[in-house]
Scaffold this motif. Sequence first.
Motif, mmCIF file in Angstrom:
data_model
loop_
_atom_site.group_PDB
_atom_site.id
_atom_site.type_symbol
_atom_site.label_atom_id
_atom_site.label_comp_id
_atom_site.label_asym_id
_atom_site.label_seq_id
_atom_site.Cartn_x
_atom_site.Cartn_y
_atom_site.Cartn_z
ATOM 1 N N TYR A 219 0.919 -1.232 0.064
ATOM 2 C CA TYR A 219 -0.029 -0.058 0.192
ATOM 3 C C TYR A 219 0.783 1.124 0.007
ATOM 4 O O TYR A 219 1.907 1.228 0.820
ATOM 5 N N ASP A 220 0.465 2.287 -0.775
ATOM 6 C CA ASP A 220 1.080 3.567 -0.436
ATOM 7 C C ASP A 220 0.104 4.313 0.254
ATOM 8 O O ASP A 220 -1.022 4.215 0.601
ATOM 9 N N ILE A 221 0.974 5.126 1.239
ATOM 10 C CA ILE A 221 0.357 6.188 2.086
ATOM 11 C C ILE A 221 0.732 7.612 1.682
ATOM 12 O O ILE A 221 1.903 7.919 2.017
ATOM 13 N N GLY A 222 -0.290 8.595 1.342
ATOM 14 C CA GLY A 222 0.157 9.708 0.982
ATOM 15 C C GLY A 222 1.182 9.598 -0.092
ATOM 16 O O GLY A 222 1.137 8.963 -1.051
ATOM 17 N N ASP A 223 2.225 10.147 -0.049
ATOM 18 C CA ASP A 223 3.446 10.282 -0.772
ATOM 19 C C ASP A 223 4.631 9.162 -0.421
ATOM 20 O O ASP A 223 5.346 8.891 -1.485
ATOM 21 N N ALA A 224 4.146 8.427 0.457
ATOM 22 C CA ALA A 224 5.030 7.418 0.930
ATOM 23 C C ALA A 224 4.879 6.046 0.131
ATOM 24 O O ALA A 224 3.703 5.412 0.356
ATOM 25 N N ARG A 225 5.658 5.714 -0.895
ATOM 26 C CA ARG A 225 5.382 4.595 -1.767
ATOM 27 C C ARG A 225 5.701 3.103 -1.050
ATOM 28 O O ARG A 225 6.757 3.130 -0.203
ATOM 29 N N ARG A 226 4.735 2.249 -1.200
ATOM 30 C CA ARG A 226 5.006 0.909 -0.603
ATOM 31 C C ARG A 226 5.364 1.155 0.949
ATOM 32 O O ARG A 226 6.108 0.472 1.503
ATOM 33 N N ALA A 227 4.538 1.816 1.668
ATOM 34 C CA ALA A 227 4.898 2.334 3.050
ATOM 35 C C ALA A 227 3.990 1.249 4.070
ATOM 36 O O ALA A 227 4.452 1.236 5.274
ATOM 37 N N ALA A 228 3.351 0.262 3.593
ATOM 38 C CA ALA A 228 2.649 -0.680 4.410
ATOM 39 C C ALA A 228 2.346 -2.037 3.545
ATOM 40 O O ALA A 228 2.518 -2.055 2.351
ATOM 41 N N TRP A 229 2.456 -3.144 4.177
ATOM 42 C CA TRP A 229 2.113 -4.433 3.349
ATOM 43 C C TRP A 229 1.254 -5.356 4.278
ATOM 44 O O TRP A 229 1.119 -5.243 5.595
ATOM 45 N N SER A 230 0.694 -6.231 3.886
ATOM 46 C CA SER A 230 -0.286 -7.364 4.249
ATOM 47 C C SER A 230 -0.024 -8.662 3.613
ATOM 48 O O SER A 230 -0.191 -8.746 2.316
ATOM 49 N N TYR A 231 -0.118 -9.627 4.227
ATOM 50 C CA TYR A 231 -0.376 -11.038 3.741
ATOM 51 C C TYR A 231 -1.971 -11.374 3.933
ATOM 52 O O TYR A 231 -2.221 -11.889 5.004
ATOM 53 N N ARG A 232 -2.533 -10.953 2.979
ATOM 54 C CA ARG A 232 -4.121 -11.267 2.962
ATOM 55 C C ARG A 232 -4.221 -12.539 3.413
ATOM 56 O O ARG A 232 -5.242 -12.983 4.127
ATOM 57 N N ASN A 233 -3.646 -13.628 2.975
ATOM 58 C CA ASN A 233 -4.070 -14.938 3.315
ATOM 59 C C ASN A 233 -2.502 -15.725 3.255
ATOM 60 O O ASN A 233 -2.043 -16.530 2.547
#
Length: 286
Positions: A219-233
């Motif tokens: 996920y991007d957050i504002g101008d921060a590229r790939r600032a978050a991640w998730s293992y959905r499964n």
Amino acid sequence: MGLSWQQGPLSAGAIGRFLTPDPLPERLLFAERLRRRMRVQFNSAWIADSENVILLHEPGRYPVAYFPREDVHEQALVAGDKVTHHKDLGDTAWYAVHAGERTTERAAWEFTALPAHVAELQGRIAFAWRAMDAFYEEDERILGHAADPYHRIDIRSTSRALEVRLGDTVIARSEHPVVLYESGFAPRWYVPRADIDEARLRPVESQTFCPYKGLCDYYDIGDARRAAWSYRNAYREVDRISDLVSFEADKVEVHLDGTRLRPEPGQNVVPHGIDRGLDADEVKPH
């Protein structure tokens, strides 16, 4: 992580040290019997099947599986003219791999002039991971690289307060995050989505995967590229982090009990060589 890459004890970025009076050699290689049945599939054919695989841990690289030649299908290897030189293990002969109507060049190799102290690898073949259809332990596919027996993940619940901010904007605030301890990495803090302002997360199209946790979304957050991640499964073994979100401490502010977390060095995974290159395509069926 494992013995030889990331911040493992045999890697260049090791965070610990061996307690010896004399310095160790700059490069230490470690070989051991895997003690697992391992198979290789190419063009829908089983071209190698062995319970006597040797796993080589080499500084800065993922572990590599070496199969006894007698456990490799005799028609699977086609000798080529290419010979390279390994700084520690000598001349390396390369093979094309063949099955049915399909042939892939430089898809396997063998050390042909090993030093006397490396007898374990004599007469053994390694296969370029990305050139094969799949590798299996028993009947389960192994993704990315040979499974490292020294890699470990522990997941713990905690009541510590975690807050994520971008500038003056609060992205997440939780009093029950989950912390994931993974060999060679700093602790990773995962937050339930109920504690996140999900409107601030913009999904990114590209994905990566971890051989131990599964397919990862970013996920991007504002101008921060790939600032978050998730293992959905996430994989069953680590399903406690499924659909939780973790945040990059060098791209947004992550505060734990009021103290800002800072990124630690040596946390990036760097692919090395022809049999490396982890990406999401690896999990797609061939």
